[in-house]
Design a protein around this motif. Structure first.
Motif, mmCIF file in Angstrom:
data_model
loop_
_atom_site.group_PDB
_atom_site.id
_atom_site.type_symbol
_atom_site.label_atom_id
_atom_site.label_comp_id
_atom_site.label_asym_id
_atom_site.label_seq_id
_atom_site.Cartn_x
_atom_site.Cartn_y
_atom_site.Cartn_z
ATOM 1 N N SER A 128 -7.469 -7.819 5.522
ATOM 2 C CA SER A 128 -8.010 -6.824 6.437
ATOM 3 C C SER A 128 -7.446 -5.437 6.133
ATOM 4 C CB SER A 128 -7.667 -7.185 7.884
ATOM 5 O OG SER A 128 -7.972 -6.107 8.752
ATOM 6 N N PRO A 129 -8.263 -4.544 5.586
ATOM 7 C CA PRO A 129 -7.786 -3.181 5.321
ATOM 8 C C PRO A 129 -7.278 -2.476 6.580
ATOM 9 C CG PRO A 129 -9.834 -3.578 4.152
ATOM 10 C CD PRO A 129 -9.626 -4.756 5.070
ATOM 11 N N ALA A 130 -7.895 -2.734 7.725
ATOM 12 C CA ALA A 130 -7.463 -2.083 8.964
ATOM 13 C C ALA A 130 -6.062 -2.545 9.362
ATOM 14 C CB ALA A 130 -8.456 -2.365 10.078
ATOM 15 N N LEU A 131 -5.780 -3.830 9.236
ATOM 16 C CA LEU A 131 -4.444 -4.334 9.550
ATOM 17 C C LEU A 131 -3.417 -3.784 8.569
ATOM 18 C CD1 LEU A 131 -5.167 -8.070 10.461
ATOM 19 C CD2 LEU A 131 -4.782 -6.147 12.019
ATOM 20 N N LEU A 132 -3.791 -3.711 7.306
ATOM 21 C CA LEU A 132 -2.882 -3.160 6.289
ATOM 22 C C LEU A 132 -2.578 -1.691 6.546
ATOM 23 C CD1 LEU A 132 -4.312 -4.838 3.083
ATOM 24 C CD2 LEU A 132 -2.124 -5.331 4.193
ATOM 25 N N GLU A 133 -3.567 -0.950 7.011
ATOM 26 C CA GLU A 133 -3.342 0.467 7.334
ATOM 27 C C GLU A 133 -2.324 0.593 8.467
ATOM 28 O OE1 GLU A 133 -5.823 4.305 9.017
ATOM 29 O OE2 GLU A 133 -6.910 2.798 7.850
ATOM 30 N N THR A 134 -2.469 -0.247 9.490
ATOM 31 C CA THR A 134 -1.506 -0.236 10.594
ATOM 32 C C THR A 134 -0.109 -0.608 10.090
ATOM 33 O OG1 THR A 134 -3.235 -0.810 12.188
ATOM 34 C CG2 THR A 134 -0.959 -1.229 12.858
ATOM 35 N N ALA A 135 -0.024 -1.629 9.239
ATOM 36 C CA ALA A 135 1.269 -2.041 8.672
ATOM 37 C C ALA A 135 1.906 -0.900 7.891
ATOM 38 C CB ALA A 135 1.081 -3.267 7.779
ATOM 39 N N SER A 136 1.115 -0.231 7.094
ATOM 40 C CA SER A 136 1.613 0.882 6.297
ATOM 41 C C SER A 136 2.101 2.024 7.190
ATOM 42 C CB SER A 136 0.511 1.363 5.352
ATOM 43 O OG SER A 136 0.985 2.400 4.542
ATOM 44 N N GLU A 137 1.370 2.303 8.254
ATOM 45 C CA GLU A 137 1.781 3.346 9.196
ATOM 46 C C GLU A 137 3.116 2.991 9.857
ATOM 47 O OE1 GLU A 137 -1.553 3.643 11.857
ATOM 48 O OE2 GLU A 137 -2.801 4.670 10.360
ATOM 49 N N LYS A 138 3.277 1.717 10.238
ATOM 50 C CA LYS A 138 4.528 1.277 10.863
ATOM 51 C C LYS A 138 5.708 1.459 9.909
ATOM 52 C CE LYS A 138 3.120 -2.522 13.888
ATOM 53 N NZ LYS A 138 3.225 -3.997 13.994
ATOM 54 N N THR A 139 5.554 1.016 8.677
ATOM 55 C CA THR A 139 6.677 1.129 7.738
ATOM 56 C C THR A 139 6.962 2.587 7.402
ATOM 57 O OG1 THR A 139 5.212 0.670 5.858
ATOM 58 C CG2 THR A 139 6.428 -1.201 6.777
ATOM 59 N N SER A 140 5.928 3.407 7.333
ATOM 60 C CA SER A 140 6.137 4.838 7.075
ATOM 61 C C SER A 140 6.934 5.485 8.200
ATOM 62 C CB SER A 140 4.801 5.551 6.911
ATOM 63 O OG SER A 140 4.202 5.188 5.704
ATOM 64 N N ARG A 141 6.587 5.155 9.450
ATOM 65 C CA ARG A 141 7.309 5.709 10.605
ATOM 66 C C ARG A 141 8.786 5.329 10.565
ATOM 67 N NH1 ARG A 141 2.699 4.253 13.763
ATOM 68 N NH2 ARG A 141 3.736 2.329 14.376
ATOM 69 N N GLU A 142 9.095 4.175 10.027
ATOM 70 C CA GLU A 142 10.473 3.688 9.965
ATOM 71 C C GLU A 142 11.157 4.023 8.642
ATOM 72 O OE1 GLU A 142 12.176 1.975 12.355
ATOM 73 O OE2 GLU A 142 10.505 2.037 13.775
ATOM 74 N N ASN A 143 10.464 4.805 7.784
ATOM 75 C CA ASN A 143 10.979 5.160 6.456
ATOM 76 C C ASN A 143 11.316 3.930 5.618
ATOM 77 O OD1 ASN A 143 10.799 7.997 6.760
ATOM 78 N ND2 ASN A 143 12.652 7.951 8.006
ATOM 79 N N ILE A 144 10.474 2.926 5.716
ATOM 80 C CA ILE A 144 10.617 1.699 4.936
ATOM 81 C C ILE A 144 9.640 1.784 3.770
ATOM 82 C CG2 ILE A 144 10.302 -0.813 4.935
ATOM 83 C CD1 ILE A 144 12.649 0.043 6.685
ATOM 84 N N ASP A 145 10.143 1.557 2.576
ATOM 85 C CA ASP A 145 9.300 1.601 1.391
ATOM 86 C C ASP A 145 8.847 0.181 1.053
ATOM 87 O OD1 ASP A 145 7.975 2.490 -0.892
ATOM 88 O OD2 ASP A 145 9.768 2.310 -2.129
ATOM 89 N N SER A 146 7.657 -0.183 1.509
ATOM 90 C CA SER A 146 7.102 -1.503 1.217
ATOM 91 C C SER A 146 5.714 -1.346 0.628
ATOM 92 C CB SER A 146 7.020 -2.353 2.486
ATOM 93 O OG SER A 146 8.298 -2.742 2.899
ATOM 94 N N LYS A 147 5.369 -2.282 -0.195
ATOM 95 C CA LYS A 147 4.063 -2.286 -0.851
ATOM 96 C C LYS A 147 3.122 -3.197 -0.065
ATOM 97 C CE LYS A 147 2.022 -3.443 -5.306
ATOM 98 N NZ LYS A 147 2.290 -3.964 -6.650
ATOM 99 N N PHE A 148 1.864 -2.755 0.066
ATOM 100 C CA PHE A 148 0.844 -3.560 0.735
ATOM 101 C C PHE A 148 -0.351 -3.725 -0.193
ATOM 102 C CE2 PHE A 148 3.282 -1.792 4.230
ATOM 103 C CZ PHE A 148 3.525 -2.932 4.973
ATOM 104 N N ILE A 149 -0.896 -4.937 -0.205
ATOM 105 C CA ILE A 149 -2.002 -5.273 -1.091
ATOM 106 C C ILE A 149 -3.137 -5.879 -0.280
ATOM 107 C CG2 ILE A 149 -2.705 -6.669 -3.074
ATOM 108 C CD1 ILE A 149 0.321 -6.732 -3.831
ATOM 109 N N ASP A 150 -4.335 -5.382 -0.501
ATOM 110 C CA ASP A 150 -5.534 -5.932 0.127
ATOM 111 C C ASP A 150 -5.998 -7.119 -0.711
ATOM 112 O OD1 ASP A 150 -7.960 -6.456 1.336
ATOM 113 O OD2 ASP A 150 -8.812 -4.473 0.957
ATOM 114 N N GLY A 151 -5.975 -8.304 -0.116
ATOM 115 C CA GLY A 151 -6.403 -9.468 -0.877
ATOM 116 C C GLY A 151 -6.472 -10.733 -0.049
ATOM 117 N N ASP A 152 -7.220 -11.668 -0.547
ATOM 118 C CA ASP A 152 -7.462 -12.968 0.069
ATOM 119 C C ASP A 152 -6.452 -13.970 -0.490
ATOM 120 O OD1 ASP A 152 -8.547 -15.670 0.311
ATOM 121 O OD2 ASP A 152 -10.462 -14.747 0.846
ATOM 122 N N MET A 153 -5.797 -14.727 0.363
ATOM 123 C CA MET A 153 -4.751 -15.655 -0.079
ATOM 124 C C MET A 153 -5.259 -16.696 -1.071
ATOM 125 S SD MET A 153 -4.058 -18.195 3.151
ATOM 126 C CE MET A 153 -4.599 -17.217 4.538
#
Length: 134
Positions: A73-98
């Motif tokens: 879900s690109p929308a969920l990934l965008e929220t995840a990315s926003e959360k980590t950015s707010r916390e200054n956490i450098d994490s990678k997120f990938i859009d993909g099906d398990m």
């Protein structure tokens, strides 16, 4: 709302604002258990294969793990990315099906809540083979 390919009656892209409201009351306790298990197995790198809005990614990254989050879900990934950015956490997120995502090697792969429960038996088998191959 029509069922999607997983047979879900909800669309995570349209309802992403409500995702954190479902079952997040006990996230700290759950995340502590996950962290403890990963440390017992000397895990350093983690793939959160169905990361949603990044609750486990954020927790584990704050506690010293190298975490990559993936979700379909690109929308969920965008929220995840926003959360980590707010916390200054450098994490990678990938859009993909398990079932098909190819992301490389990790010490551990997690999938929290019921994401694999949305798969058919064939889809589950495919996802497990894919996880083992990456």
């Amino acid at each position: 709302m029509d069922n999607n390919e997983f047979g879900l009656l909800l669309d995570y892209n349209q309802l992403h604002h409500y995702f954190d409201k479902m079952g997040s009351d006990n996230d700290d306790a759950k995340n502590k258990v996950i962290e403890t298990l990963l440390r017992q197995h000397k895990v350093e790198t983690v793939l959160d294969l169905t990361c949603g809005t990044g609750s486990q990614v954020l927790w584990l990254a704050k506690h010293g793990f190298n975490v990559t989050g993936a979700d379909f879900s690109p929308a969920l990934l965008e929220t995840a990315s926003e959360k980590t950015s707010r916390e200054n956490i450098d994490s990678k997120f990938i859009d993909g099906d398990m079932r098909t995502i190819q992301v490389g090697q990790f010490d551990a792969v997690i999938t929290i809540h019921n994401a694999v429960g949305h798969l058919t038996k064939e889809g589950f088998d495919t996802a497990m083979k894919n996880i083992h191959a990456t």
